[in-house]
Scaffold this active site. Structure first.
Site, PDB file in Angstrom:
ATOM      1  N   ASN A  28      -2.592  -0.020   6.894  1.00  0.00           N
ATOM      2  CA  ASN A  28      -1.933  -1.401   7.233  1.00  0.00           C
ATOM      3  C   ASN A  28      -0.944  -1.979   6.512  1.00  0.00           C
ATOM      4  O   ASN A  28      -1.174  -3.482   6.430  1.00  0.00           O
ATOM      5  CB  ASN A  28      -3.421  -2.413   7.759  1.00  0.00           C
ATOM      6  CG  ASN A  28      -4.104  -2.500   6.610  1.00  0.00           C
ATOM      7  OD1 ASN A  28      -4.012  -2.174   5.421  1.00  0.00           O
ATOM      8  ND2 ASN A  28      -5.371  -3.303   7.014  1.00  0.00           N
ATOM      9  N   LYS A  42       0.825  -1.297  -0.013  1.00  0.00           N
ATOM     10  CA  LYS A  42      -0.194   0.032  -0.113  1.00  0.00           C
ATOM     11  C   LYS A  42       0.712   1.269   0.005  1.00  0.00           C
ATOM     12  O   LYS A  42       2.114   1.227   0.356  1.00  0.00           O
ATOM     13  CB  LYS A  42      -1.084   0.099   1.211  1.00  0.00           C
ATOM     14  CG  LYS A  42      -1.907  -1.114   0.970  1.00  0.00           C
ATOM     15  CD  LYS A  42      -3.148  -1.243   2.146  1.00  0.00           C
ATOM     16  CE  LYS A  42      -4.157  -2.152   2.027  1.00  0.00           C
ATOM     17  NZ  LYS A  42      -5.267  -2.376   3.079  1.00  0.00           N
ATOM     18  N   TYR A  83     -12.145  -2.116  -4.450  1.00  0.00           N
ATOM     19  CA  TYR A  83     -12.775  -2.361  -3.148  1.00  0.00           C
ATOM     20  C   TYR A  83     -14.254  -2.163  -3.152  1.00  0.00           C
ATOM     21  O   TYR A  83     -14.827  -1.897  -1.963  1.00  0.00           O
ATOM     22  CB  TYR A  83     -12.094  -1.457  -2.283  1.00  0.00           C
ATOM     23  CG  TYR A  83     -10.961  -1.675  -1.647  1.00  0.00           C
ATOM     24  CD1 TYR A  83     -10.533  -2.678  -0.766  1.00  0.00           C
ATOM     25  CD2 TYR A  83      -9.578  -1.001  -1.848  1.00  0.00           C
ATOM     26  CE1 TYR A  83      -9.487  -3.005  -0.159  1.00  0.00           C
ATOM     27  CE2 TYR A  83      -8.263  -1.004  -1.352  1.00  0.00           C
ATOM     28  CZ  TYR A  83      -8.362  -2.299  -0.538  1.00  0.00           C
ATOM     29  OH  TYR A  83      -7.038  -2.477   0.072  1.00  0.00           O
ATOM     30  N   HIS A 116      -2.293  -5.782   1.399  1.00  0.00           N
ATOM     31  CA  HIS A 116      -3.577  -6.163   1.215  1.00  0.00           C
ATOM     32  C   HIS A 116      -3.155  -7.827   0.925  1.00  0.00           C
ATOM     33  O   HIS A 116      -2.254  -7.940   0.538  1.00  0.00           O
ATOM     34  CB  HIS A 116      -4.365  -5.615  -0.138  1.00  0.00           C
ATOM     35  CG  HIS A 116      -5.200  -6.428  -0.719  1.00  0.00           C
ATOM     36  ND1 HIS A 116      -6.650  -6.660  -0.165  1.00  0.00           N
ATOM     37  CD2 HIS A 116      -5.239  -7.506  -1.629  1.00  0.00           C
ATOM     38  CE1 HIS A 116      -7.160  -7.508  -0.897  1.00  0.00           C
ATOM     39  NE2 HIS A 116      -6.614  -8.045  -1.641  1.00  0.00           N
ATOM     40  N   GLU A 160      -8.633 -10.737  -8.190  1.00  0.00           N
ATOM     41  CA  GLU A 160      -8.017  -9.744  -8.199  1.00  0.00           C
ATOM     42  C   GLU A 160      -6.756  -9.710  -9.105  1.00  0.00           C
ATOM     43  O   GLU A 160      -6.370  -8.668  -9.499  1.00  0.00           O
ATOM     44  CB  GLU A 160      -7.497  -9.649  -6.644  1.00  0.00           C
ATOM     45  CG  GLU A 160      -8.757  -9.378  -5.856  1.00  0.00           C
ATOM     46  CD  GLU A 160      -8.381  -9.557  -4.432  1.00  0.00           C
ATOM     47  OE1 GLU A 160      -9.286  -9.141  -3.375  1.00  0.00           O
ATOM     48  OE2 GLU A 160      -7.323  -9.889  -3.836  1.00  0.00           O
TER      49      GLU A 160
HETATM   50  P1  ADP Z   1      -8.444  -6.755   5.233  1.00  0.00           P
HETATM   51  O1  ADP Z   1      -7.673  -5.975   4.281  1.00  0.00           O
HETATM   52  O2  ADP Z   1      -7.870  -7.376   6.201  1.00  0.00           O
HETATM   53  O3  ADP Z   1      -9.048  -7.944   4.383  1.00  0.00           O
HETATM   54  P2  ADP Z   1     -11.145  -5.489   4.943  1.00  0.00           P
HETATM   55  O4  ADP Z   1     -11.207  -6.182   3.814  1.00  0.00           O
HETATM   56  O5  ADP Z   1     -12.338  -5.684   5.991  1.00  0.00           O
HETATM   57  O6  ADP Z   1      -9.627  -6.120   5.754  1.00  0.00           O
HETATM   58  O7  ADP Z   1     -10.839  -3.821   4.781  1.00  0.00           O
HETATM   59  C1  ADP Z   1     -10.097  -3.507   3.676  1.00  0.00           C
HETATM   60  C2  ADP Z   1      -9.291  -2.267   3.702  1.00  0.00           C
HETATM   61  O8  ADP Z   1     -10.128  -1.274   4.373  1.00  0.00           O
HETATM   62  C3  ADP Z   1      -8.340  -2.737   5.158  1.00  0.00           C
HETATM   63  O9  ADP Z   1      -7.224  -3.329   4.807  1.00  0.00           O
HETATM   64  C4  ADP Z   1      -8.108  -1.361   5.579  1.00  0.00           C
HETATM   65  O10 ADP Z   1      -6.909  -0.728   4.758  1.00  0.00           O
HETATM   66  C5  ADP Z   1      -9.508  -0.573   5.228  1.00  0.00           C
HETATM   67  N1  ADP Z   1     -10.155  -0.693   6.585  1.00  0.00           N
HETATM   68  C6  ADP Z   1     -10.877  -1.861   7.083  1.00  0.00           C
HETATM   69  N2  ADP Z   1     -11.611  -1.612   8.146  1.00  0.00           N
HETATM   70  C7  ADP Z   1     -11.388  -0.310   8.608  1.00  0.00           C
HETATM   71  C8  ADP Z   1     -11.579   0.708   9.448  1.00  0.00           C
HETATM   72  N3  ADP Z   1     -12.478   0.112  10.433  1.00  0.00           N
HETATM   73  N4  ADP Z   1     -11.204   1.872   9.502  1.00  0.00           N
HETATM   74  C9  ADP Z   1     -10.534   2.017   8.418  1.00  0.00           C
HETATM   75  N5  ADP Z   1     -10.095   1.577   7.383  1.00  0.00           N
HETATM   76  C10 ADP Z   1     -10.548   0.212   7.642  1.00  0.00           C
HETATM   77 MG    MG Z   2     -10.321  -7.762   2.682  1.00  0.00          MG
END
Ligand code: ADP
Ligand code: MG
Length: 141
Positions: free
Chosen positions: A114, A11, A51, A117, A128
């Site tokens: 974070n 990211k 997304y 992905h 994807e």
């Molecule tokens: P993951 O990436 O662990 O699969 P998700 O698919 O739930 O998580 O969410 C996609 C992305 O959206 C996350 O990696 C993060 O960057 C962002 N995200 C998810 N939940 C939150 C939140 N509560 N607050 C801010 N950003 C979030």
């Molecule tokens: Mg996800």
């Protein structure tokens, strides 16, 4: 190929903080083979499409702004049990809650930024990979 492929995005915050090298090293040292990779700067349209499952959630607009804030590196990875093993390697969505030694624990800043992905299922991994790579870009030996 089912079960052997996953997809990752390094990211924008990881690229701007110069963590691409260490992250790719951790990925390959954990047995993943990079079979396609490129750097690109996502458009709002591309990030929103990628997304789209999160459309309508409270974090969606901020997520799209973040994902388009600078270049990312996208990669297709190969390993036995790739999806599950990669999710283990990156750790929980919230870096604070991720296990020690995971990529998100080491390089994540907060829930949004974070670090990386990782696909959540074999089906989505293929979708994807196809979103970002054509047949010509996928290295097969
Ligand atoms: P993951 O990436 O662990 O699969 P998700 O698919 O739930 O998580 O969410 C996609 C992305 O959206 C996350 O990696 C993060 O960057 C962002 N995200 C998810 N939940 C939150 C939140 N509560 N607050 C801010 N950003 C979030
Ligand atoms: Mg996800």
């Amino acid at each position: 190929m089912n079960g052997e492929i996953t997809f990752t995005i390094v990211k924008p915050s990881s690229i701007s903080r110069n963590h691409l090298g260490p992250i790719l090293t951790q990925i390959t040292e954990n047995g993943f083979k990079i079979i396609a990779i490129k750097m690109l700067h996502l458009s709002t349209y591309q990030a929103s499409a990628f997304y789209s499952v999160h459309k309508g959630k409270f974090f969606f607009d901020d997520l799209i702004e973040y994902m388009t804030s600078g270049p990312v590196v996208v990669a297709m990875l190969e390993k036995d049990n790739a999806v599950d093993d990669f999710r283990k390697l990156i750790g929980a969505t919230n870096p604070e809650k991720a296990d020690n030694g995971t990529i998100r624990k080491l390089y994540g800043i907060d829930m949004q930024r974070n670090a990386v992905h990782g696909s959540d299922s074999d089906e989505n991994a293929l979708i994807e990979c196809r979103f970002f790579f054509s047949d010509l870009e996928i290295f097969a030996d």
